[in-house]
Design an enzyme around this catalytic site. Structure first.
Site, PDB file in Angstrom:
ATOM      1  CB  THR A   5       0.149   5.956  -0.797  1.00  0.00           C
ATOM      2  OG1 THR A   5       1.384   5.567  -0.194  1.00  0.00           O
ATOM      3  CG2 THR A   5      -1.004   5.228  -0.128  1.00  0.00           C
ATOM      4  CE  LYS A   6       6.164   8.319  -0.534  1.00  0.00           C
ATOM      5  NZ  LYS A   6       6.332   9.763  -0.289  1.00  0.00           N
ATOM      6  CG  LEU A  38      -1.935   1.177   1.184  1.00  0.00           C
ATOM      7  CD1 LEU A  38      -2.942   1.030   0.051  1.00  0.00           C
ATOM      8  CD2 LEU A  38      -2.650   1.313   2.504  1.00  0.00           C
ATOM      9  CE1 TYR A  39       6.394   5.041   1.555  1.00  0.00           C
ATOM     10  CE2 TYR A  39       7.539   3.438   0.196  1.00  0.00           C
ATOM     11  CZ  TYR A  39       7.477   4.686   0.770  1.00  0.00           C
ATOM     12  OH  TYR A  39       8.491   5.582   0.569  1.00  0.00           O
ATOM     13  CB  ALA A  40       4.480   0.519  -3.624  1.00  0.00           C
TER      14      ALA A  40
END
Ligand SMILES: O=C(O)[C@H]1O[C@H](OP(=O)(O)OP(=O)(O)OC[C@H]2O[C@@H](n3ccc(=O)[nH]c3=O)[C@H](O)[C@@H]2O)[C@H](O)[C@@H](O)[C@H]1O
Length: 431
Positions: A245-246, A241-243
Site C-alpha cells: 500500500t505504501k 500488504l503494508y509495503a
C-alpha cells in the site's frame, strides 16, 4: 351502472364493456379519462419523488448536524487560531495523523518555530488511544488544535481547506505495522490508499494548491538484497500488504503530480523510534515486557542470521520532514488543472547504520538494568524483511539531512521517557 371510480379504474381491463350506441363518445371519454389518469399519476409520482429526495437530504444533513464531532463557529475559530503563522515567510501546515508518533513530533517542531499547524486524527484503537490523547494534550498546550476526524471524510477535508488556505500538507496518517496487515488487510487499503486519494483530491481542488509531503516506508524495498537501499533501486517486490500500500501510494502521488501539478515529496522512513513512540513496535513492547518480567520473542533469519534494522531516532526524522517542507517548491495547478510541471521527489530517511535485533535487546537491558527473558524463533513468514539499510546521500544533498543520534543514545532517551510516562513500580511498568 358502473361508478365513476369503476370507470376510471376498472378492476379488470377485460371487464370494460363497450356501448356500441355511443362508441365515438365513449372512446373520446375513455381517452380523456386515461390521459387525466396518467397526468394525475405523473403528478403524484413527481410529488412522491420530490418529497423522498428532500427527506433524504434532511436526514443526511440532519444526521451530520446531530452526530458530527466537527463544525460550528467555535470549532472554526480554533482552527483559524491554530493555523496562524508567527514568523515571516512561515507556512500553514495541515498535519494528518497529528496525534500519532511522528505527526505529534513534527507538529510541535513546526509550531515551535512559528508556523501555523492544524492537526487531524481519527484516534483509532489500533494501539492504546490514551497515548494518542496524551500527545493531543501536549499539542493543545502548545496552541495546536487537532480536528477529530478521518482523512476519508471528503466533506471534512474540503471544509478545512475552506477555512484555511494551507500552504503545505504533512500527510502522516496511515495504518502502520508490517505484521498486522495479515490480521486486518482492509484497514491498510482504507487508510493508505482510500484515505490518501481522498486527501489528494482535496489538495488538487484547493486554491491555492498546497505542497504535499507524506510518509512512505523503507518497506517498499521489500526483498531487495542490494545494500544500502537507494531511491533508484527496484521497489516491485514488497513482502507485506503494508509495503504494497505504501508502494501504491508512491504511484498514486505520482499521478496527482503529473495530472494536477501537485508538488509531492515522499519520505521512506526507516524504523522510527523514540519518546512517545508506537507501542506496536518491537523496541517499545520489548521494553514493557522486560520491565514486567515477561519473555520477548526475537525473530531470527535464514541460516540463524540475526535480523537487522536501520533504526532512526525521531528527532532526525523530524528534521528530515521539516527540511522536506522547506524545500518542497510550489504546486502549480489551480482550479483542479495543472499549469506547469511541479516537483516530485522521494527520499530515504534512515540512520544509515543498521543494528541487529539482539543488539537492540542488549542496549535495552543495559538502560533498564533488567535482564530480558529471550525466546529466539525463526522469523515467521508474516511480512518481515531480514534487514534494512538506507543510503541517505540524496537526502543529504537535497535536504541537508544528517542524522546525529545513534541507537544507544536514542534508546537511552526513550527509556527515560518510558519510565517517566508509565512509571516504574517494583519492576513493573504501571499502565
Ligand atoms: O521502516 C518501516 O517502514 C517500518 O518500520 C517498522 O517496521 P519494522 O522495521 O518491522 O519494526 P518493528 O515491528 O519494530 O520490528 C523491528 C525488528 O524487530 C523484529 N521483531 C519484531 C517483533 C517481535 O516480536 N520480534 C522481533 O524480533 C522484527 O522482525 C524487526 O526485525 C514500523 O513498524 C512500520 O510501520 C514501518 O514504518
Amino acid at each position: 351502472m358502473p361508478s365513476l371510480e369503476e370507470e376510471l379504474f376498472p378492476s379488470t381491463p377485460g371487464k370494460f364493456k363497450i356501448d356500441r350506441g355511443h362508441t365515438m363518445n365513449r372512446q373520446f371519454n375513455r381517452c380523456f379519462a386515461s390521459t387525466s389518469t396518467m397526468f394525475l399519476w405523473a403528478l403524484f409520482l413527481i410529488a412522491l419523488t420530490a418529497s423522498y429526495l428532500s427527506f433524504q437530504s434532511f436526514v443526511d444533513s440532519g444526521s451530520r448536524y446531530f452526530t458530527a464531532s466537527w463544525g460550528g463557529i467555535q470549532w472554526e475559530k480554533q482552527i483559524r487560531s491554530s493555523a496562524q503563522i508567527h514568523r515571516s515567510k512561515g507556512m500553514s501546515v495541515l498535519v494528518t495523523g497529528a496525534a500519532g508518533f511522528v505527526g505529534s513530533h513534527v507538529s510541535l517542531a513546526l509550531k515551535k518555530r512559528g508556523d501555523g499547524v492544524v492537526g487531524i486524527d481519527n484516534f483509532n484503537s489500533y494501539y492504546d488511544p490514551s497515548l494518542k490523547k496524551a500527545r493531543k494534550s501536549l499539542l493543545n498546550s502548545r496552541g495546536i488544535f487537532i480536528v477529530e476526524g478521518d482523512i476519508n471524510d471528503a466533506r471534512l477535508i474540503a471544509k478545512l481547506f475552506d477555512i484555511v488556505a494551507f500552504t503545505h500538507v504533512m500527510h502522516l496518517a496511515a495504518q502502520a505495522g508490517v505484521r498486522y496487515a495479515m490480521e486486518n488487510p482492509h484497514s491498510y487499503v482504507h487508510s493508505n490508499i482510500g484515505g490518501l486519494v481522498t486527501l489528494l483530491e482535496a489538495c488538487k481542488t484547493a486554491n491555492p494548491q498546497p505542497a504535499v509531503v507524506w510518509a512512505s516506508s523503507s518497506s517498499v524495498y521489500g526483498l531487495n538484497e542490494k545494500v544500502p537501499f537507494s531511491e533508484s533501486d527496484r521497489t516491485d517486490q514488497p513482502a507485506s500488504l503494508y509495503a504494497a500500500t505504501k508502494k501504491a501510494g508512491e504511484e498514486i502521488t505520482h499521478t496527482y503530480n503529473h495530472i494536477y501539478g501537485l508538488s509531492i515529496t515522499g519520505l521512506r522512513f526507516f524504523t522510527v523510534y523514540g519518546p512517545f513512540g508506537r507501542p506496536d513496535m518491537a523496541y517499545f513492547f520489548f521494553t514493557r515486557n522486560i520491565l514486567q518480567g515477561k519473555p520477548i520473542t526475537i525473530f531470527r533469519g535464514k541460516n540463524r542470521v540475526d535480523l537487522a534494522r536501520d533504526f532512526t531516532y525521531i528527532d532526525d526524522i523530524v528534521k528530515g520532514c521539516v527540511a522536506s517542507l522547506d524545500t518542497s517548491g510550489k504546486s502549480t495547478g489551480s482550479g483542479g488543472k495543472k499549469r506547469g510541471p511541479a516537483p516530485y521527489r522521494i527520499f530515504n530517511l534512515g540512520n544509515t547504520s543498521p543494528v541487529t535485533v539482539p543488539t537492540l535487546v542488549h542496549i535495552l537491558e543495559r538502560h533498564l538494568k533488567v535482564k530480558a527473558k529471550r525466546n529466539v524463533v525463526d522469523m515467521p513468514g508474516n511480512g518481515d524483511v531480514p534487514f534494512t539499510h538506507a543510503n541517505i546521500s540524496l537526502a543529504q544533498r537535497e535536504l541537508g539531512y544528517k542524522p546525529t543520534t545513534d541507537l544507544e543514545t536514542g534508546l537511552k532517551k526513550f527509556v527515560k521517557w518510558y519510565l517517566t510516562y508509565y512509571g516504574y513500580n517494583r519492576g513493573k511498568a504501571v499502565h
